[in-house]
Every structure is written in structure tokens, then in C-alpha cells.
Design an enzyme around this catalytic site. Structure first.
Site, PDB file in Angstrom:
ATOM      1  N   SER A 243       0.814  -1.220   0.000  1.00  0.00           N
ATOM      2  CA  SER A 243       0.000   0.000   0.000  1.00  0.00           C
ATOM      3  C   SER A 243       0.843   1.263   0.000  1.00  0.00           C
ATOM      4  CB  SER A 243      -0.920   0.017   1.232  1.00  0.00           C
ATOM      5  OG  SER A 243      -0.141  -0.079   2.423  1.00  0.00           O
TER       6      SER A 243
ATOM      7  N   ASN B 229      -2.028  -1.542  13.660  1.00  0.00           N
ATOM      8  CA  ASN B 229      -3.488  -1.373  13.629  1.00  0.00           C
ATOM      9  C   ASN B 229      -3.940  -0.079  14.297  1.00  0.00           C
ATOM     10  OD1 ASN B 229      -3.228  -3.852  12.491  1.00  0.00           O
ATOM     11  ND2 ASN B 229      -4.157  -5.007  14.177  1.00  0.00           N
TER      12      ASN B 229
ATOM     13  N   THR C 285     -40.211  24.518 -12.284  1.00  0.00           N
ATOM     14  CA  THR C 285     -40.402  23.180 -11.718  1.00  0.00           C
ATOM     15  C   THR C 285     -40.555  22.264 -12.924  1.00  0.00           C
ATOM     16  OG1 THR C 285     -42.803  23.338 -11.618  1.00  0.00           O
ATOM     17  CG2 THR C 285     -41.616  24.104  -9.673  1.00  0.00           C
ATOM     18  N   HIS C 286     -40.085  21.044 -12.807  1.00  0.00           N
ATOM     19  CA  HIS C 286     -40.070  20.106 -13.942  1.00  0.00           C
ATOM     20  C   HIS C 286     -39.323  20.691 -15.128  1.00  0.00           C
ATOM     21  CE1 HIS C 286     -43.285  17.972 -11.711  1.00  0.00           C
ATOM     22  NE2 HIS C 286     -43.715  19.200 -11.467  1.00  0.00           N
TER      23      HIS C 286
ATOM     24  N   SER D 172     -13.871  23.785 -29.714  1.00  0.00           N
ATOM     25  CA  SER D 172     -13.908  22.497 -30.403  1.00  0.00           C
ATOM     26  C   SER D 172     -12.736  22.426 -31.367  1.00  0.00           C
ATOM     27  CB  SER D 172     -15.229  22.374 -31.175  1.00  0.00           C
ATOM     28  OG  SER D 172     -15.097  21.454 -32.243  1.00  0.00           O
TER      29      SER D 172
ATOM     30  N   LYS E 233     -17.514  26.933 -31.545  1.00  0.00           N
ATOM     31  CA  LYS E 233     -18.006  26.358 -30.302  1.00  0.00           C
ATOM     32  C   LYS E 233     -17.420  26.997 -29.053  1.00  0.00           C
ATOM     33  CE  LYS E 233     -20.465  23.588 -29.517  1.00  0.00           C
ATOM     34  NZ  LYS E 233     -20.643  22.154 -29.477  1.00  0.00           N
TER      35      LYS E 233
ATOM     36  N   ASN F  72     -17.838  25.723 -25.152  1.00  0.00           N
ATOM     37  CA  ASN F  72     -18.460  24.657 -24.363  1.00  0.00           C
ATOM     38  C   ASN F  72     -18.203  24.824 -22.868  1.00  0.00           C
ATOM     39  OD1 ASN F  72     -19.293  23.429 -26.771  1.00  0.00           O
ATOM     40  ND2 ASN F  72     -17.366  22.278 -26.919  1.00  0.00           N
TER      41      ASN F  72
ATOM     42  N   GLU G 255     -19.444  20.802 -16.853  1.00  0.00           N
ATOM     43  CA  GLU G 255     -19.764  19.395 -17.121  1.00  0.00           C
ATOM     44  C   GLU G 255     -18.941  18.481 -16.216  1.00  0.00           C
ATOM     45  OE1 GLU G 255     -19.141  18.932 -21.344  1.00  0.00           O
ATOM     46  OE2 GLU G 255     -20.954  20.071 -21.823  1.00  0.00           O
TER      47      GLU G 255
ATOM     48  N   TYR H  75      -9.244  -5.722  13.721  1.00  0.00           N
ATOM     49  CA  TYR H  75      -8.614  -5.317  12.468  1.00  0.00           C
ATOM     50  C   TYR H  75      -8.641  -6.457  11.448  1.00  0.00           C
ATOM     51  CZ  TYR H  75      -5.357  -3.748   8.939  1.00  0.00           C
ATOM     52  OH  TYR H  75      -4.810  -3.392   7.740  1.00  0.00           O
TER      53      TYR H  75
ATOM     54  N   GLN I  37      -7.464  -1.662   4.848  1.00  0.00           N
ATOM     55  CA  GLN I  37      -6.450  -0.913   4.103  1.00  0.00           C
ATOM     56  C   GLN I  37      -7.050  -0.214   2.877  1.00  0.00           C
ATOM     57  OE1 GLN I  37      -2.280  -2.485   3.522  1.00  0.00           O
ATOM     58  NE2 GLN I  37      -2.988  -2.694   1.418  1.00  0.00           N
TER      59      GLN I  37
HETATM   60  N1  ARG Z   1      -1.122  -1.067   5.674  1.00  0.00           N
HETATM   61  C1  ARG Z   1      -2.034  -1.494   6.675  1.00  0.00           C
HETATM   62  C2  ARG Z   1      -3.338  -0.711   6.574  1.00  0.00           C
HETATM   63  O1  ARG Z   1      -3.361   0.269   5.925  1.00  0.00           O
HETATM   64  C3  ARG Z   1      -1.446  -1.275   8.026  1.00  0.00           C
HETATM   65  C4  ARG Z   1      -1.952  -2.194   9.074  1.00  0.00           C
HETATM   66  C5  ARG Z   1      -1.449  -3.557   8.868  1.00  0.00           C
HETATM   67  N2  ARG Z   1      -1.840  -4.403   9.942  1.00  0.00           N
HETATM   68  C6  ARG Z   1      -1.901  -5.720   9.829  1.00  0.00           C
HETATM   69  N3  ARG Z   1      -2.290  -6.376  10.846  1.00  0.00           N
HETATM   70  N4  ARG Z   1      -1.583  -6.307   8.708  1.00  0.00           N
HETATM   71  O2  ARG Z   1      -4.343  -1.075   7.123  1.00  0.00           O
END
Ligand code: ARG
Length: 458
Positions: free
Chosen positions: A29, A113, A158-159, A280, A286, A288, A293, A320, A325
Site C-alpha cells: 500500500s 493497527n 419546476t419540472h 472544439s 463552439k 463549451n 460538465e 482489524y 487498508q
Molecule cells: N497497511 C495497513 C493498513 O493500511 C497497516 C496495518 C497492517 N496491519 C496488519 N495487521 N496487517 O491497514
């Protein structure tokens, strides 16, 4: 990626081999949670202070650890990127590695955690406050637009069909109040994140005497969780932020839709500034409303990410689990997309050129005024509605509006339709003034509304 077979430096010892490269990449991550490095360092500093206060860390170790964290934090604050190595799984492992051998003391009495939950609380609280401030800028932009160009009339619909004349300021102020509630939701969400999970440990509470209240206080958080299992496993504070953002995105999408519609010649209600319009590649004429949007379109991302996070959290067992994650990418996307949209709208709105809507004398949108007049003369409203409905039918049959009907025709419909009364009733500029109830579009009421709006921002 770690060398094949290389084990995790923070949890690998009980394993005979390191993670499969596919699995490592799948679970890694750090690419996005590195964004939490400043929060992670702040949290770790507070944790070190708590460990030192409890006598778990010797003063010299605590001091060395704190100074290593501090100097890493300083480097990040100066804009240096967190140096990531292929074997770093997440931001927490990367920072522990970057601290060098002294980093080995840091994780006492803490789990990733409660650590990651803390980082995310700090992030969400700050993001919610920042979004509230950004929304406030947008509200100020709406007021600037209303002040400068709000005294014209146009059709309230309205509508999407012409309904009754309203003051242009009244129309745009509707958005002011939507965003006022959004701002309140962001501030509320900030309050929900204003609570520290640090000290929960992996799930059962830290096994070393670190005082959660002390770390919370040092981090500027007003409270701690009552239950360690709850503290590490819920992300409802992130959903609160997500809900505030999703509602804001939804409001931005309504605003975007109206700008797109009104900028079209079919409506002709506003002109876009060139700086917020696109051309465009093929059609030279154009102009736009792509910005508007995208305000409308990007709401999809925010709503999708919010729903995605709710779906991730659904059915998770205590405490946890790694599913959690998934919270960060969702919330980062929600925050970034919403912030960018709010800022774009705030920049674009005061530069819209609102065009005069030429509501003609005798316009059919005055029909309710005619019916209300008959009620004031003593007719039951339903009967008044029928009378005016027949007048509308006659006007449409004559190919136009109420000015197509002559005096005898009016008189045949109701004796109350005298030329004097009609000269007033068929003038669109007098219509809003008849809606002089609080929250109505009467100029005096809109002026009071504007004053309340300024007060809300003060
Ligand atoms: N990268 C993990 C998260 O974002 C950190 C916690 C990981 N804890 C574990 N018990 N694997 O949640």
C-alpha cells in the site's frame, strides 16, 4: 519488491519463506499510504513521548528516536519525497526502516493497527476542516455573484418548465444554503475524527503503560476511544467525511448541470467567461461548458468511492482485518476530487455573466398571481385555478400569452379582472414582491436572506 524469498523485516521471522511477488504487490500500500507520512511521524513522536513518560524507553533512546523522527519530518515538510525501497510494504515499515537501528525501539506498545487508525483520524480531521474552509470560499463566491448580478428576474422552474418569476439572487442563494449545510457536515465529520485510537494496540489495548489521553492531547485530539477493538476496526469517521463530501459533490453536480443548461443558447441565461470554457477542435464557433460538465461528471467518482468504502466495511468481523487498508485510496480520492471541484466552482461562479431574462408582460408564469388575486377577492382557490386555467387555454389558443386576451374576455371569466387589476397582475416585475413570506423571493425577503447568509459566514 523484496528479493525472492526475502522475509518481511517487521513480521517475517515466523515464516519459512518470503511473500510471493504477486501477493506482495497485491498487498503493498506504500504507493498511496506514503501520503500519511506526516501524520505517521506526528503520531510516532507522541508515542515516543508517551513511552518515555512511562519509563518504557530510556531518556537517551527516546531523545535519539524523537530527533530521528523530527529530522525526517522536517525533510518531508521541506518537500522531500519519502524515500521508498522495493521491500517497503507500507508507510509505517518505510519510516521505521528510515530511522535506522534506533527505529527498532519505536513500535513498543503499539501495533500498525492502532498506528494506521491514528494516522487516518489525523488525516480525515484535517481534510474535513480544510474542505469546510474551501466550501466557505465557494459560499462567498455565490454571495459575490448575487450582489453583483442578482437583482434581475428570471423564470423559476419546476419540472424544468417555467413556473413563477424569481429574483436571480434567490435562485443562486439556494446553492449558498446547500453549501452551508455541507460545511456543517464537514465540521461535524471533523469532530467525528477528533478521537484517538492510539493505545488500542493490535486490538486488546497496549500491553505497556502508554497513556492514550496523553498522546491524544499532544496530537490535538479531544478524546480517546472507549473500546480498543472498536478503535482499530471502525472507519465510520471516514464515512462521515465521505458522506459530507458526497453530498457536496452532489450539490456541485446540480450547480454544474444548471451552468451547462443556462449557458446553452436554448436557455440563454448566462455567458461563460472564456477562461472557464473550451472550444472544439473541429467547429470553430463552439464555446463549451466543460468545466461545469466536469463538476457534474466527477460527482460520480466521489459517490462511487463513498459507496465502495461502505461496501468494503460491510460485514467485517472485529477487530482489524486487512480489508480496512482499502479505506485510504477511497478517501484520498474523495477528498481530492471534492476539493478540486469546490475550488473550481468558487473561481468560476463570480465570473459568470448572467443575462437578462426577458419575461414579457402577460407571461403565463403569472398565472398563480392571477389565481391568488381571485382568492384575495373571495373565490375558493380551486375555482380560481379553473378560471385562470381557462384564461391560459384561451391565451394559448390565441397563440401567445395573457396579453392576447381583451377586456371583455377577462370580464367574462371573472368580474374581478378589471383593467386596473390586470395592469398590475400582468407586470412580471411586480410578481416577486407578492411572495413576501420568510424564505420567499420578494426583494425585501431576499435582502434579509442575503443578510442571514453573510451572518452565516461571519
Ligand atoms: N497497511 C495497513 C493498513 O493500511 C497497516 C496495518 C497492517 N496491519 C496488519 N495487521 N496487517 O491497514
Amino acid at each position: 519488491m523484496p528479493e525472492r524469498g526475502e522475509k518481511s523485516p517487521i513480521w517475517g521471522s515466523r515464516f519459512a519463506e518470503g511473500p510471493d511477488p504477486l501477493f506482495f504487490a497485491y498487498g503493498r500500500s506504500v504507493a498511496w499510504d506514503r501520503r500519511l507520512a506526516p501524520e505517521d511521524i506526528r503520531g510516532s513522536l507522541a508515542h515516543v513521548h508517551a513511552l518515555a513518560a512511562a519509563g518504557v524507553l530510556a531518556p537517551d533512546v527516546a531523545a535519539e528516536l524523537a530527533s530521528a523522527l523530527q529530522s525526517l519530518g522536517d525533510r518531508l515538510a521541506k518537500g522531500f519525497e519519502l524515500p521508498i525501497e522495493p521491500q517497503d510494504e507500507d508507510v509505517h515499515g518505510a519510516i521505521e526502516r528510515l530511522l535506522g537501528p534506533i527505529g527498532g525501539y519505536l513500535h513498543a506498545g503499539r501495533s500498525r493497527n492502532d498506528q494506521v487508525a491514528l494516522d487516518f483520524h489525523l488525516f480525515c480531521k484535517a481534510a474535513a476542516e480544510e474542505l469546510a474552509a474551501a466550501v466557505k470560499e465557494l459560499q462567498a463566491a455565490i454571495l459575490a455573484l448575487c450582489e453583483a448580478q442578482g437583482d434581475k428576474l428570471w423564470w423559476g422552474m419546476t419540472h424544468l418548465q417555467p413556473a413563477q418569476p424569481v429574483l436571480v439572487a434567490h435562485h443562486w442563494l439556494a446553492y449558498f444554503w446547500m453549501f452551508e449545510r455541507d460545511r456543517g457536515r464537514f465540521l461535524w465529520a471533523a469532530g467525528q475524527a477528533d478521537r484517538s485510537p492510539l493505545g488500542a494496540g493490535a486490538l486488546a489495548g497496549a500491553g505497556l503503560p502508554v497513556d492514550p489521553l496523553q498522546t491524544a492531547r499532544e496530537l490535538g485530539l479531544s478524546a480517546v476511544y472507549d473500546n480498543s477493538m472498536d478503535a482499530v476496526s471502525d472507519r465510520d469517521f471516514a464515512l462521515d467525511l465521505g458522506h459530507a463530501a458526497a453530498t457536496t459533490a452532489l450539490h456541485l453536480s446540480r450547480l454544474g448541470e444548471e451552468i451547462v443548461l443556462f449557458a446553452s443558447p436554448a436557455f440563454g441565461r448566462l455567458e461563460l467567461p472564456d477562461a472557464f470554457a473550451t472550444g472544439s477542435s473541429m467547429m470553430p464557433q463552439k464555446k463549451n461548458a466543460d468545466g461545469a460538465e466536469l463538476l457534474r461528471g466527477r460527482a460520480g467518482r466521489v459517490l462511487g468511492a463513498h459507496l465502495g468504502l461502505m461496501t468494503t466495511l460491510k460485514g467485517l468481523p472485529l477487530a482489524y482485518v486487512r480489508d480496512l487498508q482499502e479505506d485510504k485510496e477511497a478517501v484520498f480520492g474523495i477528498v481530492d476530487t471534492t476539493r478540486a471541484g469546490v475550488r473550481l466552482a468558487a473561481a468560476m461562479l463570480p465570473r459568470l455573466k448572467l443575462l437578462e431574462a426577458r419575461i414579457p408582460r402577460g407571461d403565463l408564469s403569472l398565472a398563480t398571481d392571477l389565481a391568488d388575486y381571485l382568492v384575495r377577492c373571495g373565490e375558493p382557490f380551486r375555482e380560481a385555478h379553473h378560471i385562470v386555467g381557462r384564461a391560459v387555454q384561451a391565451a394559448v389558443a390565441a397563440g401567445g400569452d395573457f396579453t392576447c386576451l381583451d377586456d371583455p374576455t377577462w370580464r367574462s371569466m371573472s368580474a374581478h379582472f378589471t383593467p386596473e387589476a390586470l395592469s398590475n397582475l400582468l407586470d412580471p416585475s411586480l410578481s416577486p414582491g407578492r411572495r413576501a413570506v420568510p424564505m420567499g423571493t420578494a426583494p425585501a425577503e431576499v435582502a434579509k436572506q442575503l443578510a442571514r447568509a453573510y451572518q452565516a459566514l461571519a
